[in-house]
Design a protein around this motif. Sequence first.
Motif, PDB file in Angstrom:
ATOM      1  N   ASP A  18       0.812  -1.218   0.000  1.00 37.69           N
ATOM      2  CA  ASP A  18       0.000   0.000   0.000  1.00 37.69           C
ATOM      3  C   ASP A  18       0.842   1.262   0.000  1.00 37.69           C
ATOM      4  O   ASP A  18       0.410   2.310   0.459  1.00 37.69           O
ATOM      5  CB  ASP A  18      -0.954  -0.003   1.202  1.00 37.69           C
ATOM      6  N   GLY A  19       2.058   1.184  -0.508  1.00 30.28           N
ATOM      7  CA  GLY A  19       2.902   2.364  -0.561  1.00 30.28           C
ATOM      8  C   GLY A  19       4.370   2.007  -0.480  1.00 30.28           C
ATOM      9  O   GLY A  19       4.828   1.054  -1.117  1.00 30.28           O
ATOM     10  N   VAL A  20       5.116   2.754   0.327  1.00 31.02           N
ATOM     11  CA  VAL A  20       6.538   2.488   0.519  1.00 31.02           C
ATOM     12  C   VAL A  20       6.874   2.635   1.998  1.00 31.02           C
ATOM     13  O   VAL A  20       6.139   3.283   2.757  1.00 31.02           O
ATOM     14  CB  VAL A  20       7.441   3.436  -0.308  1.00 31.02           C
ATOM     15  N   VAL A  21       7.978   2.032   2.394  1.00 28.29           N
ATOM     16  CA  VAL A  21       8.562   2.231   3.718  1.00 28.29           C
ATOM     17  C   VAL A  21       9.935   2.845   3.511  1.00 28.29           C
ATOM     18  O   VAL A  21      10.761   2.306   2.766  1.00 28.29           O
ATOM     19  CB  VAL A  21       8.665   0.917   4.502  1.00 28.29           C
ATOM     20  N   ALA A  38       4.060   4.075  -8.673  1.00 27.11           N
ATOM     21  CA  ALA A  38       4.202   5.485  -9.027  1.00 27.11           C
ATOM     22  C   ALA A  38       5.184   6.188  -8.102  1.00 27.11           C
ATOM     23  O   ALA A  38       5.913   7.100  -8.528  1.00 27.11           O
ATOM     24  CB  ALA A  38       2.845   6.174  -8.980  1.00 27.11           C
ATOM     25  N   LEU A  39       5.231   5.772  -6.831  1.00 27.37           N
ATOM     26  CA  LEU A  39       6.202   6.356  -5.914  1.00 27.37           C
ATOM     27  C   LEU A  39       7.619   5.969  -6.309  1.00 27.37           C
ATOM     28  O   LEU A  39       8.533   6.799  -6.285  1.00 27.37           O
ATOM     29  CB  LEU A  39       5.910   5.900  -4.484  1.00 27.37           C
ATOM     30  N   ILE A  40       7.813   4.702  -6.670  1.00 24.90           N
ATOM     31  CA  ILE A  40       9.145   4.277  -7.124  1.00 24.90           C
ATOM     32  C   ILE A  40       9.537   5.043  -8.388  1.00 24.90           C
ATOM     33  O   ILE A  40      10.676   5.534  -8.504  1.00 24.90           O
ATOM     34  CB  ILE A  40       9.165   2.764  -7.381  1.00 24.90           C
ATOM     35  N   ALA A  53      12.726  11.265  -0.917  1.00 23.44           N
ATOM     36  CA  ALA A  53      12.559  10.218   0.094  1.00 23.44           C
ATOM     37  C   ALA A  53      12.617  10.797   1.507  1.00 23.44           C
ATOM     38  O   ALA A  53      11.917  10.321   2.409  1.00 23.44           O
ATOM     39  CB  ALA A  53      13.621   9.138  -0.089  1.00 23.44           C
ATOM     40  N   THR A  54      13.434  11.819   1.699  1.00 26.96           N
ATOM     41  CA  THR A  54      13.502  12.463   3.013  1.00 26.96           C
ATOM     42  C   THR A  54      12.178  13.116   3.360  1.00 26.96           C
ATOM     43  O   THR A  54      11.705  13.042   4.510  1.00 26.96           O
ATOM     44  CB  THR A  54      14.641  13.491   3.039  1.00 26.96           C
ATOM     45  N   ASP A  55      11.544  13.769   2.398  1.00 27.40           N
ATOM     46  CA  ASP A  55      10.219  14.360   2.631  1.00 27.40           C
ATOM     47  C   ASP A  55       9.208  13.276   2.986  1.00 27.40           C
ATOM     48  O   ASP A  55       8.361  13.476   3.873  1.00 27.40           O
ATOM     49  CB  ASP A  55       9.751  15.120   1.391  1.00 27.40           C
ATOM     50  N   ALA A  71       9.452  -6.160  -4.867  1.00 26.44           N
ATOM     51  CA  ALA A  71      10.607  -5.640  -5.594  1.00 26.44           C
ATOM     52  C   ALA A  71      10.488  -4.127  -5.737  1.00 26.44           C
ATOM     53  O   ALA A  71       9.411  -3.610  -6.067  1.00 26.44           O
ATOM     54  CB  ALA A  71      10.714  -6.295  -6.970  1.00 26.44           C
ATOM     55  N   PRO A  72      11.577  -3.380  -5.528  1.00 26.88           N
ATOM     56  CA  PRO A  72      11.534  -1.914  -5.606  1.00 26.88           C
ATOM     57  C   PRO A  72      11.568  -1.425  -7.054  1.00 26.88           C
ATOM     58  O   PRO A  72      12.518  -0.770  -7.494  1.00 26.88           O
ATOM     59  CB  PRO A  72      12.780  -1.497  -4.831  1.00 26.88           C
TER      60      PRO A  72
END
Length: 287
Positions: A18-21, A38-40, A53-55, A71-72
């Motif tokens: 459901d997103g990224v960590v 889409a985030l990747i 990524a910091t934000d 997989a990223p």
Amino acid sequence: MERSSGTGTAIGVRRVGDGVVVDRDEVCRHVRHMDPSALIDRLFVADDPVAVATDWFDGGDDEPDGLVTHAPIGQQEVWAAGVTYRRSRNARKAESTSGADRFYDAVYEAHRPELFFKATPHRVVGPGDGVRIRTDSTWDVPEPELALALSRDGRIIGSTIGNDMSSRSIEGENPLYLPQAKLYDACAALGPRLVLGAPPGAEAGIALEIRRGDAVVSAGTTSLAQIHRSFDELVGHLFHDNSFPSGAYLMTGTGIVPDDGFTLEPGDEVAITIDGLGTLVNHVVRG
């Protein structure tokens, strides 16, 4: 971009359902999004992926339990470099049954490296998933590799662990069969995290361990110092007359090859560790 010692605070990104960590200094933050790919993709097209990524990290929530890591990868193509380590050159020569072994000597020393298309995103699996061996192959091995994450304009924005699964029997029969030996469903694994910034330095170690039940049936180690070509060289050739609107991954070759008498079997567990990047674990399936 030259190799770096990898000093400083690393920021990593794992793709989840459901997103990224995002992790930094051993702290993880969960960022929810309806389209994780889409985030990747955003990282691969950003001018400053670390800032992005910091934000996310600053605005994220505590990581809940039970998240499954994928997989990223978003829309990135996966490419690979061959015969970049002496050990790989020697293995390719040994497996050749067609008299083509001389070509591996030639490409190892040539100005132009061997680059080949490895996988589309749907052929890539993540940690814990099954990597496949072909039903028409009799000799199969994993290839543990550092995978460079490349922006759409050819910058190295990070790195992860890659497993370039390979049919030695098919490639050994004829080097023109390389696409069939390399490119098929679940032929590649990436993960567990994309570590942004400069890739690990030359001193970084790579280790492979293959377990069959309770026994270790194959193991080996190498380091990035053993690679024959620079990352800049490989990336420059990949982007020569070629475009990657969503960026790309480039596996940089393997310096660990199991003994010639070894072949993977369904149920084997393959663990690849690279200093600074973690450990990628997959099980083996056939068909």
